[in-house]
Design an enzyme around this catalytic site. Structure first.
Site, PDB file in Angstrom:
ATOM      1  N   PRO A   2      40.543  34.900   6.998  1.00  0.00           N
ATOM      2  CG  PRO A   2      39.359  32.969   7.438  1.00  0.00           C
ATOM      3  CD  PRO A   2      39.295  34.443   7.571  1.00  0.00           C
ATOM      4  CD  GLU A   3      44.649  36.835   2.707  1.00  0.00           C
ATOM      5  OE1 GLU A   3      45.616  36.602   1.965  1.00  0.00           O
ATOM      6  OE2 GLU A   3      44.356  37.969   3.090  1.00  0.00           O
ATOM      7  CE  LYS A  60      41.382  33.750  -0.111  1.00  0.00           C
ATOM      8  NZ  LYS A  60      40.786  35.086  -0.298  1.00  0.00           N
ATOM      9  NE  ARG A 291      37.712  42.742  -1.874  1.00  0.00           N
ATOM     10  CZ  ARG A 291      36.459  43.160  -1.687  1.00  0.00           C
ATOM     11  NH1 ARG A 291      36.218  44.293  -1.082  1.00  0.00           N
ATOM     12  NH2 ARG A 291      35.440  42.461  -2.110  1.00  0.00           N
TER      13      ARG A 291
END
Length: 302
Positions: A2-3, A60, A291
């Site tokens: 979730p962002e 967040k 990433r």
DNA sequence: ACAATATCCTGCGAGC
DNA sequence: TGCTCGCAGGATATTG
């Protein structure tokens, strides 16, 4: 993972449903969540008997404003989900003793009994209205803290956060100033929570595709025109994602277990090998830091 | 002073 | 079919 748009959707949903509910007890099989606390008891002492007054978000992090000037902070990290369920009086003792995680009783208005995430419930807040707030978290990375407002808001988790990108006060002027003394790779810079808060891997990829900027570009070399594009698409794309209740890619669910609809509009994230929706060439994936970054090699020149 | 890498975790998919 | 292995990743700690 979730962002900002997902966390916004979740916290708004929880605010509606949990207002004025009292936390009567908790259950967990993973006390390591409570990074700020000595043990589970130390955590539960802070939270039992408190009433939830408001739920909001910073970056967040989900912030539950409680009675007695306390705050419960939950960061879902990658695989965390907050789901609301019901517990039946006659089963409550059993649940409290040992939550096996096989099943839980969902609310009538949504929580799916068959959702695979119900298998990974690690923490439960029991509420005084017969419902419960459950944290499902496959990889156990979530963070759960509780303490007095002043203490929680002064933790690095909150204090070191950069500006909220959707805040009206976050003007282009402010945005430009941030970049004046900044160095590094744009993709990493956008994901840096101390720089701007709330943007993670999905939305940084999306924002850079929309801005036609290669994720490996260094911010020192960005032109004014390019900074304007990034600023514009940060605002535009995050707002759009919130309207669509977040991304359904990966394992995101909102507090009723529903998927978001943003994924229908995803341009690059997790679309390696698929055609770019602007030019048709194959989307590529590279590593930046640790990433993965997805981009179009034609639209986003290095 | 800064950047690259390791750490925490576990389900899942690839490969044999 | 069933096993092993390595990848995924947000934030923080640690090493280069």
């Amino acid at each position: 993972m979730p962002e900002l748009p997902e966390v916004e959707t979740i916290s708004k949903g929880l605010d509606k449903k949990l207002k004025n509910k009292k936390i009567t007890r908790i259950w967990t099989d993973w006390p390591k969540y409570f990074k700020l606390h000595k043990n589970e008891k130390d955590f539960s002492r802070q939270i039992i008997g408190k009433k939830i007054l408001k739920v909001s978000r910073r970056g967040k992090n989900i912030l539950f404003y409680l009675s007695e000037k306390h705050i419960l902070l939950i960061h879902l990290k990658m695989t965390g989900h907050l789901l609301i369920g019901e517990w039946k009086q006659n089963r409550s003792e059993k649940l409290g003793e040992k939550w096996q995680g096989q099943k839980w009783v969902p609310t009538k208005d949504g929580g799916p009994l068959t959702d695979p995430f119900n298998r990974f419930i690690r923490l439960i807040f029991f509420l005084d209205n017969g419902k419960m707030l459950a944290l499902s978290d496959v990889r156990r990375f979530a963070k759960v803290l509780c303490g007095v407002e002043e203490k929680i808001l002064n933790l690095p988790d909150i204090k070191n956060l950069g500006p909220e990108p959707l805040d009206k006060r976050f003007t282009y002027k402010k945005f430009g100033e941030l970049f004046k003394n900044k160095k590094g790779v744009i993709k990493s810079v956008l994901m840096d929570q101390g720089f701007i808060s709330g943007i993670g891997n999905i939305y940084s990829d999306e924002i850079l595709w929309l801005s036609k900027i290669h994720p490996s570009r260094r911010v020192e070399g960005l032109k004014e025109k390019e900074l304007i594009a990034i600023y514009k698409y940060i605002k535009q794309n995050l707002k759009k994602a919130i309207r669509l209740r977040g991304t359904s890619f990966s394992d995101y669910r909102d507090s009723e277990g529903r998927r978001g609809k943003y994924s229908l509009f995803r341009r690059v994230y997790q679309r390696e090998g698929e055609p770019c929706s602007r030019c048709g060439i194959e989307i590529k994936r590279i590593k930046i830091g640790a990433r993965s970054a997805h981009f179009c090699p034609i639209c986003q020149k290095e």
